[in-house]
Write a protein that holds these residues in place. Structure first.
Motif, short mmCIF file in Angstrom:
data_model
loop_
_atom_site.label_atom_id
_atom_site.label_comp_id
_atom_site.label_asym_id
_atom_site.label_seq_id
_atom_site.Cartn_x
_atom_site.Cartn_y
_atom_site.Cartn_z
N THR A 191 0.82 -1.22 0.00
CA THR A 191 0.00 0.00 0.00
C THR A 191 0.85 1.27 0.00
O THR A 191 0.32 2.37 0.01
CB THR A 191 -0.92 0.02 1.24
N LYS B 141 0.83 -8.95 3.39
CA LYS B 141 -0.35 -8.07 3.34
C LYS B 141 -1.01 -7.92 4.72
O LYS B 141 -1.39 -6.82 5.12
CB LYS B 141 -1.35 -8.62 2.32
N ARG C 43 -0.82 -4.34 7.15
CA ARG C 43 -1.99 -3.63 7.67
C ARG C 43 -1.87 -3.42 9.19
O ARG C 43 -2.18 -2.36 9.71
CB ARG C 43 -3.25 -4.41 7.32
#
Length: 609
Positions: free
Chosen positions: A403, A575, A579
Motif C-alpha cells: 500500500t 499483506k 496492515r
C-alpha cells in the motif's frame, strides 16, 4: 532491495584471516587467569572473594525456593563479610557492606523481623561512616531513611534525608530525597495523635489504624486466597484525620506513576497520589483478582490502559474508570496457587504486595546452578541510558509495503512509543539516533551510542522477504548468522555497506573480535525482549508468529561497545502484517512489549554490587 556487492577471494584474504587469527590467539594467551582461582599458597584476592560472594547472591536471588531459606541469606552475608574482614579498606569491602544491607532487607521481607531491619540499618550505616563517599553512599542513606520512616522514627528519617541532600546534591537519589523530606516536614506539623508513628502497637505487634492528610493510606490490610476461596472481604480505610469530615477530602485527586514488580514468589503494584484518597479493597474470584476502588481518585490521562505481565504471580494490571467519580485498579493473578495480598503505603505511594504461599515440599528444593554473572549497565547521572535506533530514514526508505507504507516510517513511530514508556514509566534516559525523517549512516548510529557511553543499543526495524507469506517477529544479536534467512535479513539491513562480508569465515572472525561479554549480554537482552514480544502480542492479537532469537552479522550492531540488538517487528511484504503495522494499537503493544523486555533485562542484572 539494495544490491549486495561481493568481495573477491584471493590470497590477500588468507593473509587477512591469518592476521586476525593471530590477534585472537595473542588475546587468549594474554588474558589473566580467572579471578575465582587464586595461585597456590596465596590468599584469595578481594576480587576473587567478592566474586564468590556475588555468585552466592545470585544463586539465592534467582531461586524462588532458595529465597525462603533464611540460612541461604545468612551464608551469603557471611561470604561478603569475609571480603570486609580480609580487605577492610578496599572498594570491594565498600560494595560488600552495601550488599549485606540489601540482603538483610530481603530477609526482613520474608520474616518481618525487627532484628533483620536493625541489621540492615547497621550495614547501611557502615557504608556511610566507615568508607569514603561513593556512588552507593546516597543509596545507603535513602535505605536508612525509608527504614526509619516505616518504623515511625520520623526524626531519624529526616536527618538521613537532609544529610543526603547536603552531601550528594548531584546523586541519583536527590530528587526522591527532596520529595520525601517535604512529605515528612508536612507530617511533622500534624498533631502527634494523627500520625502513624505515635500509634501504640496492638497486642499482635501491628500498629493501630491511623492516617493523615498527607498520606495515601496508613493501614495494612491483608487477605489470602487458597484455591479460589475468599478468606477476606472488603477492607476500607480513609486518608482524612479521625475528626475530619468527608468534605475535607479533595475531589479528583490525580493517580499516577503506576509501576510493578512481577516475580514468581513476590509481586508488587505501586502507584502515587497527589493528595488524600479514600479507597476500598475487594478480593474477587473467577479469575482470582484484587479490585481497589479510589472513591475520589482520577487516573492521569497518560496512564496506560492495560498492562499485560508475564512469568510471575500477576497477569494483568488495569487502571479504569469506576462509577460516578471513582477510579478502579484491577490486578489479576494467574490462579496457579494460593496467594496472600497485603495493602500498605509508603509516603504518597500506594502498594499492593502479593506473595505466593509455598508448599512444604517446595521448600526442600536445593539451590539451582547460578546463571552467568554479568556487570550491571553503567549509570549516567543516576539513570541507565538506552539508545533507540529507528532503522533507515531519509533517502534510505527500507522495506516498502504493497500500500506504499515505508519501513522508515514504521520504525520511527514504534521507537518513539518505546521511548515514551521507558522514560515515563521506568525513568530511564533514552536517546534516539533520529527523531525525524533523516538519513544517518549505519556507522554513525553505533558511533553515537558509543559517544554517549550508552548502556544498551536497540535498533528497531520492519522486515521484508521475497516470499509474500513470510511473517512473524524476531530479534537478532551480533553473530555469524545461523542460516540463509538470517544472512538475507542482515544483507538487506546492511545495504551496500557491509554486504561484501559474505564469506562465512570472515564473518566468524569479525564476530570473534567483539567482546564475549557484549555478545553474551546481547543474547540475554534479545531473549528478554523476544520473550515479551512472543508472550504479549499473541494474547492481544491473533496469528502472531514467534520467529525467535537469532544471530546475524549486522553492521550497526558491530559498531557498538554495549549490549546491542536488532528487532524485526513484522513483514511489510506480508499483506496481513503490513496492515497491522499501520495500526496504532498494534504499534503500542509492540512498544509496550519491547520496553518491558528492556526493563526486565536491566532489572535482572541485580543491584550495583
Amino acid at each position: 532491495m539494495p544490491v549486495v556487492s561481493k568481495i573477491t577471494k584471493s590470497k590477500g584474504m588468507g593473509i587477512f584471516k591469518s592476521f586476525f587469527t593471530g590477534i585472537l590467539i595473542a588475546l587468549v594467551c594474554f588474558v589473566s587467569p580467572e579471578p575465582g582461582f587464586a595461585a597456590k599458597g596465596k590468599a584469595a584476592s578481594p576480587d576473587a572473594l567478592y566474586e564468590k560472594a556475588r555468585n552466592s547472591y545470585y544463586q539465592v536471588l534467582d531461586s524462588p525456593t532458595a529465597k525462603l531459606d533464611r540460612q541461604n541469606w545468612l551464608k551469603t552475608i557471611a561470604l561478603f563479610q569475609a571480603v570486609v574482614d580480609q580487605y577492610p579498606s578496599s572498594h570491594q569491602a565498600y560494595k560488600a557492606t552495601f550488599t549485606q544491607g540489601l540482603l538483610s532487607l530481603e530477609m526482613n521481607k520474608l520474616s518481618g523481623s525487627a532484628e533483620d531491619e536493625n541489621r540492615a540499618i547497621e550495614y547501611f550505616n557502615r557504608v556511610v561512616t566507615r568508607f569514603a563517599p561513593g556512588r552507593l553512599t546516597d543509596d545507603a542513606l535513602m535505605h536508612q531513611a525509608t527504614l526509619f520512616k516505616n518504623r515511625g522514627e520520623m526524626g531519624a528519617s529526616r536527618a538521613r534525608l537532609q544529610l543526603l541532600i547536603d552531601k550528594f546534591p548531584k546523586g541519583d537519589q536527590i530528587s526522591t530525597a527532596r520529595k520525601e523530606l517535604k512529605i515528612l516536614s508536612k507530617l511533622a506539623s500534624v498533631k502527634p495523635s494523627t500520625t502513624i508513628a505515635d500509634n501504640p502497637p496492638t497486642p499482635s505487634g501491628r500498629k493501630k489504624e491511623a492516617s493523615t492528610e498527607t498520606k495515601v493510606d496508613s493501614t495494612h490490610s491483608h487477605s489470602t486466597h487458597s484455591h479460589g476461596k475468599e478468606i477476606s472481604g472488603k477492607k476500607k480505610s480513609t486518608v482524612s484525620k479521625p475528626s475530619a469530615s468527608k468534605k475535607t477530602l479533595a475531589k479528583n485527586v490525580r493517580l499516577f506513576g503506576l509501576a510493578y514488580e512481577n516475580g514468581n514468589q513476590i509481586a508488587r503494584v505501586m502507584l502515587n497520589a497527589e493528595g488524600p484518597v479514600k479507597f476500598t479493597q475487594q478480593r474477587l474470584d473467577n479469575p482470582d483478582r484484587v479490585q481497589v476502588t479510589f472513591e475520589n481518585g482520577t487516573w492521569d490521562p497518560n496512564m496506560e490502559k492495560v498492562v499485560t505481565l508475564e512469568s510471575g504471580i500477576l497477569t494483568h494490571v488495569e487502571p479504569k474508570k469506576g462509577d460516578k467519580k471513582s477510579s478502579i485498579l484491577m490486578v489479576e493473578m494467574t490462579g496457579a496457587g494460593p496467594v496472600s495480598v497485603t495493602t500498605r503505603s509508603v509516603g504518597n505511594q500506594f502498594v499492593l504486595e502479593f506473595e505466593a504461599i509455598q508448599k512444604a515440599a517446595e521448600l526442600e528444593q536445593v539451590i539451582p546452578r547460578a546463571p552467568p554473572i554479568a556487570a550491571k549497565p553503567r549509570k549516567k547521572n543516576g539513570k541507565t541510558l538506552i539508545v533507540l535506533d529507528p532503522g533507515h530514514g531519509g533517502k534510505d526508505e527500507g522495506a516498502k509495503g504493497r500500500t506504499g507504507i515505508l519501513e522508515k516510517q514504521v520504525n520511527l513511530e514504534i521507537s518513539k512509543r518505546v521511548r515514551k514508556i521507558l522514560e515515563k514509566r521506568y525513568k530511564y534516559r533514552v536517546e534516539l539516533t533520529r527523531t525525524r525523517d533523516t538519513f544517518i549512516e549505519l556507522k554513525d548510529r553505533g558511533d553515537l551510542a558509543n559517544k554517549l557511553n550508552a548502556d544498551l543499543f536497540v535498533s528497531i526495524h520492519a522486515n521484508a522477504a521475497p516470499r509474500k507469506s513470510a511473517r512473524g517477529i524476531e530479534t537478532y544479536y551480533l553473530g555469524a548468522g545461523a542460516g540463509d534467512r538470517a544472512l538475507e535479513t542482515a544483507a538487506r539491513e546492511n545495504g551496500e555497506l557491509v554486504g561484501s562480508v559474505e564469506d562465512d569465515e570472515v564473518q566468524q572472525i569479525l564476530a570473534s573480535l567483539i567482546s564475549t561479554t557484549k555478545i553474551n549480554e546481547s543474547a540475554r537482552l534479545a531473549a528478554d525482549v523476544q520473550k515479551r514480544l512472543s508472550g504479549v502480542m499473541p494474547r492481544k492479537f491473533s496469528k502472531v508468529l514467534d520467529l525467535g532469537v537469532k544471530e546475524g552479522p549486522f553492521y550497526v550492531l558491530h559498531r557498538t561497545n554495549m549490549p546491542s540488538i536488532l528487532i524485526e517487528v513484522g513483514f511489510l511484504t506480508n499483506k496481513f502484517e503490513e496492515r497491522r503495522l499501520q495500526n496504532t494499537s498494534y504499534q503500542y503493544w509492540l512498544a509496550e512489549s519491547i520496553a518491558q523486555g528492556i526493563h526486565r533485562f536491566i532489572r535482572e542484572k541485580g543491584p550495583s554490587i
